[in-house]
Scaffold this motif. Structure first.
Motif, PDB file in Angstrom:
ATOM      1  N   VAL A 141      47.565  27.646  54.858  1.00 36.34           N
ATOM      2  CA  VAL A 141      48.425  26.808  54.021  1.00 36.34           C
ATOM      3  C   VAL A 141      49.836  27.370  53.959  1.00 36.34           C
ATOM      4  N   THR A 181      51.422  29.005  56.118  1.00 36.42           N
ATOM      5  CA  THR A 181      52.144  28.977  57.392  1.00 36.42           C
ATOM      6  C   THR A 181      52.854  27.647  57.584  1.00 36.42           C
ATOM      7  N   GLY A 182      52.496  26.655  56.752  1.00 33.42           N
ATOM      8  CA  GLY A 182      53.107  25.338  56.887  1.00 33.42           C
ATOM      9  C   GLY A 182      52.633  24.563  58.090  1.00 33.42           C
ATOM     10  N   GLU A 183      51.650  25.085  58.802  1.00 33.01           N
ATOM     11  CA  GLU A 183      51.168  24.423  60.009  1.00 33.01           C
ATOM     12  C   GLU A 183      50.113  23.397  59.634  1.00 33.01           C
ATOM     13  N   LEU A 184      50.576  22.208  59.292  1.00 37.84           N
ATOM     14  CA  LEU A 184      49.692  21.106  58.947  1.00 37.84           C
ATOM     15  C   LEU A 184      49.500  20.213  60.165  1.00 37.84           C
TER      16      LEU A 184
END
Lengths: 116, 112
Positions: free
Chosen positions: A100, A102-105
């Protein structure tokens, strides 16, 4: 499928009707987000799920909006008594719980809602 | 007040013409700044995460940089396939800092 799946891809409804939008996240992704994207606007955060619980539902615009998640997988966004201003693309995204920050959605392609 | 402001709103470049997109942000404590690419009719696609001022990330013709107030996405010698909307988002350092707050994006068109 390997990606986030959303249905329906398009929904046209009449003002005042209820709608349900569905999101199937990537298998194993415990974190799930709902966003709304209106024409000319940025993505607007609606709600965040960690497993089946929603520690952040601060973005839901009114009590007509609700969301649930069952089995730590599928999520449903429900809009009651739809209004024309609810017309938008509703996007779902998922990621592994540890990712979460890491912003890697991983986003689905969205459900386009049109309220007449 | 918007937390994230992107400029310009739209940018047209010729193939090979390098440029930069700007993302300015105002948060009390930054957990991370993120860049995404969005093609028409698709969901956003993750590009980069930056955590602290001075950090840089690169991927092919794209390079993202971060200062204490803004981030830049530099596009070197762009190609038509780089045409898309580029979105910037921030995550705030707080107890409930799960949301990514997005800007409105920069729509990039690269012509042959």
């Amino acid at each position: 499928g390997a990606g986030v799946s959303q249905s329906p891809s398009n929904k046209v409804t009449e003002k005042g009707k209820d709608v349900e939008l569905r999101c199937d996240p990537i298998s194993g992704h415990t974190a799930l987000y709902w966003y709304r994207q209106s024409l000319g606007q940025g993505l607007e955060f609606l709600i965040y799920f960690q497993g089946n619980s929603a520690p952040d539902k601060s973005g839901l615009p009114s009590d007509r909006f609700s969301a649930e998640r069952t089995g730590g997988s599928v999520s449903t966004l429900t809009i009651q008594r739809t209004q024309q201003e609810d017309s938008a693309v509703y996007l779902c995204a998922s990621t592994r719980d540890g990712r979460v920050n890491t912003g890697e959605l991983f986003f689905g392609e969205g459900s386009r809602l049109t309220v007449l | 007040e918007d937390q994230v402001t992107q400029s310009p709103e739209a940018l047209r470049l010729q193939e090979g013409e390098s440029s930069s997109l700007n993302c300015s942000y105002t948060v009390s404590g930054l957990r991370g700044l993120f860049w995404y690419r969005q093609d028409p009719g698709k969901g956003p696609e993750f590009l980069f995460t930056l955590y602290s001022a001075g950090e840089e990330k690169e991927k092919e013709r794209l390079k993202a940089t971060l200062t204490k107030k803004e981030s830049f996405l530099h596009i070197t010698a762009p190609k038509p396939e780089d045409s898309a909307t580029y979105l910037c988002a921030v995550q705030e350092r707080s107890n409930s800092g799960y949301a990514l707050n997005f800007g409105k994006g920069t729509s990039l068109l690269v012509t042959p």
